[in-house]
Design a protein around this motif. Structure first.
Motif, PDB file in Angstrom:
ATOM      1  N   ASN A 133       0.823  -1.215   0.000  1.00 40.33           N
ATOM      2  CA  ASN A 133       0.000   0.000   0.000  1.00 40.33           C
ATOM      3  C   ASN A 133       0.856   1.262   0.000  1.00 40.33           C
ATOM      4  O   ASN A 133       0.517   2.250  -0.651  1.00 40.33           O
ATOM      5  CB  ASN A 133      -0.962   0.001   1.193  1.00 40.33           C
ATOM      6  CG  ASN A 133      -2.093  -0.996   1.020  1.00 40.33           C
ATOM      7  OD1 ASN A 133      -2.387  -1.412  -0.101  1.00 40.33           O
ATOM      8  ND2 ASN A 133      -2.708  -1.388   2.118  1.00 40.33           N
ATOM      9  N   ALA A 173       0.823   4.011  -2.863  1.00 41.64           N
ATOM     10  CA  ALA A 173       0.584   5.412  -2.518  1.00 41.64           C
ATOM     11  C   ALA A 173       1.720   6.302  -3.031  1.00 41.64           C
ATOM     12  O   ALA A 173       1.475   7.413  -3.524  1.00 41.64           O
ATOM     13  CB  ALA A 173       0.432   5.570  -1.014  1.00 41.64           C
ATOM     14  N   ALA A 174       2.951   5.823  -2.951  1.00 39.80           N
ATOM     15  CA  ALA A 174       4.098   6.590  -3.450  1.00 39.80           C
ATOM     16  C   ALA A 174       4.023   6.766  -4.964  1.00 39.80           C
ATOM     17  O   ALA A 174       4.296   7.851  -5.485  1.00 39.80           O
ATOM     18  CB  ALA A 174       5.398   5.916  -3.048  1.00 39.80           C
ATOM     19  N   VAL A 213       1.252   6.677  -6.843  1.00 43.28           N
ATOM     20  CA  VAL A 213       0.133   7.585  -7.123  1.00 43.28           C
ATOM     21  C   VAL A 213       0.548   9.028  -6.862  1.00 43.28           C
ATOM     22  O   VAL A 213       0.266   9.934  -7.655  1.00 43.28           O
ATOM     23  CB  VAL A 213      -1.109   7.186  -6.296  1.00 43.28           C
ATOM     24  CG1 VAL A 213      -2.173   8.265  -6.341  1.00 43.28           C
ATOM     25  CG2 VAL A 213      -1.673   5.864  -6.796  1.00 43.28           C
ATOM     26  N   LEU A 214       1.234   9.275  -5.753  1.00 42.61           N
ATOM     27  CA  LEU A 214       1.706  10.617  -5.430  1.00 42.61           C
ATOM     28  C   LEU A 214       2.697  11.122  -6.474  1.00 42.61           C
ATOM     29  O   LEU A 214       2.653  12.293  -6.871  1.00 42.61           O
ATOM     30  CB  LEU A 214       2.339  10.633  -4.042  1.00 42.61           C
ATOM     31  CG  LEU A 214       2.811  11.983  -3.531  1.00 42.61           C
ATOM     32  CD1 LEU A 214       1.636  12.944  -3.399  1.00 42.61           C
ATOM     33  CD2 LEU A 214       3.511  11.834  -2.201  1.00 42.61           C
ATOM     34  N   LEU A 215       3.570  10.259  -6.957  1.00 41.23           N
ATOM     35  CA  LEU A 215       4.540  10.614  -7.989  1.00 41.23           C
ATOM     36  C   LEU A 215       3.832  11.007  -9.286  1.00 41.23           C
ATOM     37  O   LEU A 215       4.173  12.019  -9.914  1.00 41.23           O
ATOM     38  CB  LEU A 215       5.498   9.451  -8.221  1.00 41.23           C
ATOM     39  CG  LEU A 215       6.608   9.684  -9.223  1.00 41.23           C
ATOM     40  CD1 LEU A 215       7.650  10.623  -8.629  1.00 41.23           C
ATOM     41  CD2 LEU A 215       7.261   8.354  -9.582  1.00 41.23           C
ATOM     42  N   ILE A 237       0.661  12.039  -9.677  1.00 41.62           N
ATOM     43  CA  ILE A 237      -0.086  13.283  -9.467  1.00 41.62           C
ATOM     44  C   ILE A 237       0.871  14.477  -9.479  1.00 41.62           C
ATOM     45  O   ILE A 237       0.583  15.503 -10.103  1.00 41.62           O
ATOM     46  CB  ILE A 237      -0.897  13.220  -8.153  1.00 41.62           C
ATOM     47  CG1 ILE A 237      -2.051  12.234  -8.307  1.00 41.62           C
ATOM     48  CG2 ILE A 237      -1.419  14.588  -7.763  1.00 41.62           C
ATOM     49  CD1 ILE A 237      -2.796  11.938  -7.017  1.00 41.62           C
ATOM     50  N   SER A 238       1.998  14.354  -8.837  1.00 41.39           N
ATOM     51  CA  SER A 238       2.985  15.438  -8.819  1.00 41.39           C
ATOM     52  C   SER A 238       3.515  15.730 -10.211  1.00 41.39           C
ATOM     53  O   SER A 238       3.717  16.887 -10.587  1.00 41.39           O
ATOM     54  CB  SER A 238       4.148  15.083  -7.896  1.00 41.39           C
ATOM     55  OG  SER A 238       3.698  14.905  -6.590  1.00 41.39           O
TER      56      SER A 238
END
Length: 193
Positions: A6, A10-11, A13-15, A17-18
């Protein structure tokens, strides 16, 4: 083991989006640096040579509508050739009026051609510096270029073109000013007359 999976998801997905949000972050960083008159940050965010070259034809009225150059993925040989071809910088003094911190801040608020008047304000940073402004809307997003448009109070649209300089970093390379409306002198408003 599920927690580690997870966290990795999450990392990622964050990458992602960024990566996609970076041009918007660059736009708001440009607005903030202009408002606070942070020249060092503006130097990092704005390619002044490219901006002078882009603004010159718009200010002289000789706007050549040329599409942006193809990316290295579309034309690798042409992209390498363009890196070695540097044209002269056009219209320095007139374009420089749009490249002051006050004028750049006014551009990000959609003031368009009127933003050059802000460069005449040579005072220090006021306590009541403008804040906020219209939100930009993306009009184009590519892997190495992104365009954000801001509509001003007059209805004119100022379009900012950002070029990728790193994985998350972008730099302003072009501003399309709204069309200049020149009233027709001697027109009575009658048809056929």
């Amino acid at each position: 083991m599920k927690i580690i999976g997870n966290l990795i998801l999450a990392a990622v997905v964050l990458l992602v989006i960024s990566f996609f949000a970076a041009p918007g972050v660059a736009f708001f960083a440009l607005r903030g640096a202009a408002d606070s008159r942070d020249v060092a940050e503006l130097d990092r965010l704005v390619d002044y040579g490219a901006m002078r070259k882009a603004l010159g034809p718009q200010l002289t009225g000789r706007v050549e509508t040329t599409p942006p150059p193809p990316s290295i993925l579309e034309d690798p040989i042409g992209a390498v050739q363009r890196q070695f071809q540097r044209g002269p910088v056009a219209e320095g003094p007139r374009a420089d009026a749009y490249l002051t911190p006050a004028a750049l801040g006014a551009l990000t608020r959609g003031e368009g051609r009127e933003a050059a008047r802000r460069s005449e304000d040579t005072g220090t940073v006021e306590a009541d510096a403008p804040s906020g402004g219209p939100l930009p809307r993306p009009v184009y997003w590519g892997m190495d270029r992104a365009r954000m448009a801001v509509t001003g109070e007059s209805g004119g649209e100022t379009v900012f073109t950002f070029a990728r300089t790193g994985f998350f970093s972008w730099q302003l390379v072009h501003v399309s000013l709204p069309e200049q409306t020149v009233p027709m002198v001697g027109q009575s408003g009658r048809k056929g007359g």
